[in-house]
Scaffold this motif. Structure first.
Motif, PDB file in Angstrom:
ATOM      1  N   ARG A 109      12.144  31.286 -22.544  1.00  0.00           N
ATOM      2  CA  ARG A 109      12.669  32.538 -21.994  1.00  0.00           C
ATOM      3  C   ARG A 109      11.594  33.283 -21.225  1.00  0.00           C
ATOM      4  N   LEU A 110      10.353  33.188 -21.695  1.00  0.00           N
ATOM      5  CA  LEU A 110       9.250  33.887 -21.025  1.00  0.00           C
ATOM      6  C   LEU A 110       8.807  33.160 -19.757  1.00  0.00           C
ATOM      7  N   THR A 111       8.875  31.822 -19.759  1.00  0.00           N
ATOM      8  CA  THR A 111       8.408  31.081 -18.580  1.00  0.00           C
ATOM      9  C   THR A 111       9.341  31.265 -17.383  1.00  0.00           C
ATOM     10  N   ARG A 112      10.520  31.814 -17.586  1.00  0.00           N
ATOM     11  CA  ARG A 112      11.431  32.095 -16.464  1.00  0.00           C
ATOM     12  C   ARG A 112      10.974  33.296 -15.646  1.00  0.00           C
ATOM     13  N   ILE A 113      10.042  34.068 -16.198  1.00  0.00           N
ATOM     14  CA  ILE A 113       9.530  35.249 -15.501  1.00  0.00           C
ATOM     15  C   ILE A 113       8.428  34.803 -14.544  1.00  0.00           C
ATOM     16  N   PRO A 114       8.512  35.210 -13.269  1.00  0.00           N
ATOM     17  CA  PRO A 114       7.471  34.823 -12.313  1.00  0.00           C
ATOM     18  C   PRO A 114       6.084  35.279 -12.787  1.00  0.00           C
ATOM     19  N   GLY A 115       5.118  34.354 -12.724  1.00  0.00           N
ATOM     20  CA  GLY A 115       3.752  34.661 -13.121  1.00  0.00           C
ATOM     21  C   GLY A 115       3.430  34.285 -14.556  1.00  0.00           C
ATOM     22  N   ILE A 116       4.438  33.850 -15.312  1.00  0.00           N
ATOM     23  CA  ILE A 116       4.228  33.459 -16.708  1.00  0.00           C
ATOM     24  C   ILE A 116       4.379  31.943 -16.816  1.00  0.00           C
ATOM     25  N   GLY A 117       3.268  31.291 -17.116  1.00  0.00           N
ATOM     26  CA  GLY A 117       3.290  29.845 -17.322  1.00  0.00           C
ATOM     27  C   GLY A 117       3.465  29.529 -18.798  1.00  0.00           C
ATOM     28  N   LYS A 118       3.485  28.246 -19.106  1.00  0.00           N
ATOM     29  CA  LYS A 118       3.711  27.814 -20.485  1.00  0.00           C
ATOM     30  C   LYS A 118       2.618  28.321 -21.424  1.00  0.00           C
ATOM     31  N   LYS A 119       1.360  28.211 -21.002  1.00  0.00           N
ATOM     32  CA  LYS A 119       0.255  28.639 -21.870  1.00  0.00           C
ATOM     33  C   LYS A 119       0.281  30.150 -22.106  1.00  0.00           C
ATOM     34  N   THR A 120       0.553  30.908 -21.059  1.00  0.00           N
ATOM     35  CA  THR A 120       0.623  32.364 -21.202  1.00  0.00           C
ATOM     36  C   THR A 120       1.782  32.750 -22.105  1.00  0.00           C
ATOM     37  N   ALA A 121       2.910  32.088 -21.942  1.00  0.00           N
ATOM     38  CA  ALA A 121       4.080  32.372 -22.775  1.00  0.00           C
ATOM     39  C   ALA A 121       3.768  32.099 -24.245  1.00  0.00           C
ATOM     40  N   GLU A 122       3.111  30.992 -24.512  1.00  0.00           N
ATOM     41  CA  GLU A 122       2.764  30.651 -25.902  1.00  0.00           C
ATOM     42  C   GLU A 122       1.771  31.656 -26.487  1.00  0.00           C
TER      43      GLU A 122
END
Length: 191
Positions: A109-122
């Protein structure tokens, strides 16, 4: 620190607004949720604010609710997450949706936001766990979270959008089993 501003809304240039407070125009960056809640230009507006002081600028961020401001403050405390990314997160989802994503540990759900990658989301999920009202407690509440997560995943696997499934989940009583919850959600979504 400037904590609140009340004045006349002069202009909206997303994501920035200009607020006239007794003759002084303040440029304030706001999340899209706050921008959409604002009245037309010329109206009186009151916003909660957070001032970020950098070497090259002093930037004011404005919020319609205390929850948005609190979420923003929690987000910018995380290493690698600046004010721009925090604003993007709050523009991409409500505080309640963010809290639910954290509770259910849903990085997708977080990676759908522009600028948020998988590592940042985790990293967001890890560091915000328990800070945005995201923890529903232990024991029976944990079972409820697991059941809700399973229901949510089942409905999205069936092709329903995240918004539809989240709305349906809100109508399902707490403590409902996964099987009964899916049945109830499907009935709600069939309407």
């Amino acid at each position: 620190m400037i904590g609140r501003l009340t004045g006349t809304l002069l202009e909206k240039l997303p994501p920035t607004i200009c607020l006239d407070v007794q003759g002084v125009g303040y440029d304030i960056e706001v999340p899209m949720s706050t921008l959409y809640a604002l009245p037309d230009n010329g109206a009186r507006v009151s916003l909660l604010t957070h001032l970020v002081v950098r070497e090259d600028a002093h930037v004011l961020y404005g919020f319609a609710t205390p929850e948005e401001r609190m979420a923003f403050r929690q987000l910018i405390k995380i290493s690698g997450v600046g004010a721009r990314i925090a604003l993007a997160v709050l523009s991409g989802m409500t505080v309640a949706e963010l809290s639910q994503a954290i509770t259910l540990q849903e990085a997708g759900r977080l990676t759908r936001i522009p600028g948020i990658g998988k590592k940042t989301a985790e990293r967001l999920l890890l560091e915000l766990k328990g800070k945005l009202g995201a923890d529903l407690g232990a024991g029976a509440a944990h079972v409820t979270v697991d059941a809700q997560s399973d229901i949510l995943h089942a409905l999205t696997a069936l092709g329903y959008s995240e918004k539809e499934t989240t709305t349906a989940l809100k109508s399902i009583p707490t403590g409902t089993s996964v099987t009964d919850g899916i049945k109830m959600a499907l009935k709600l979504l069939a309407r």
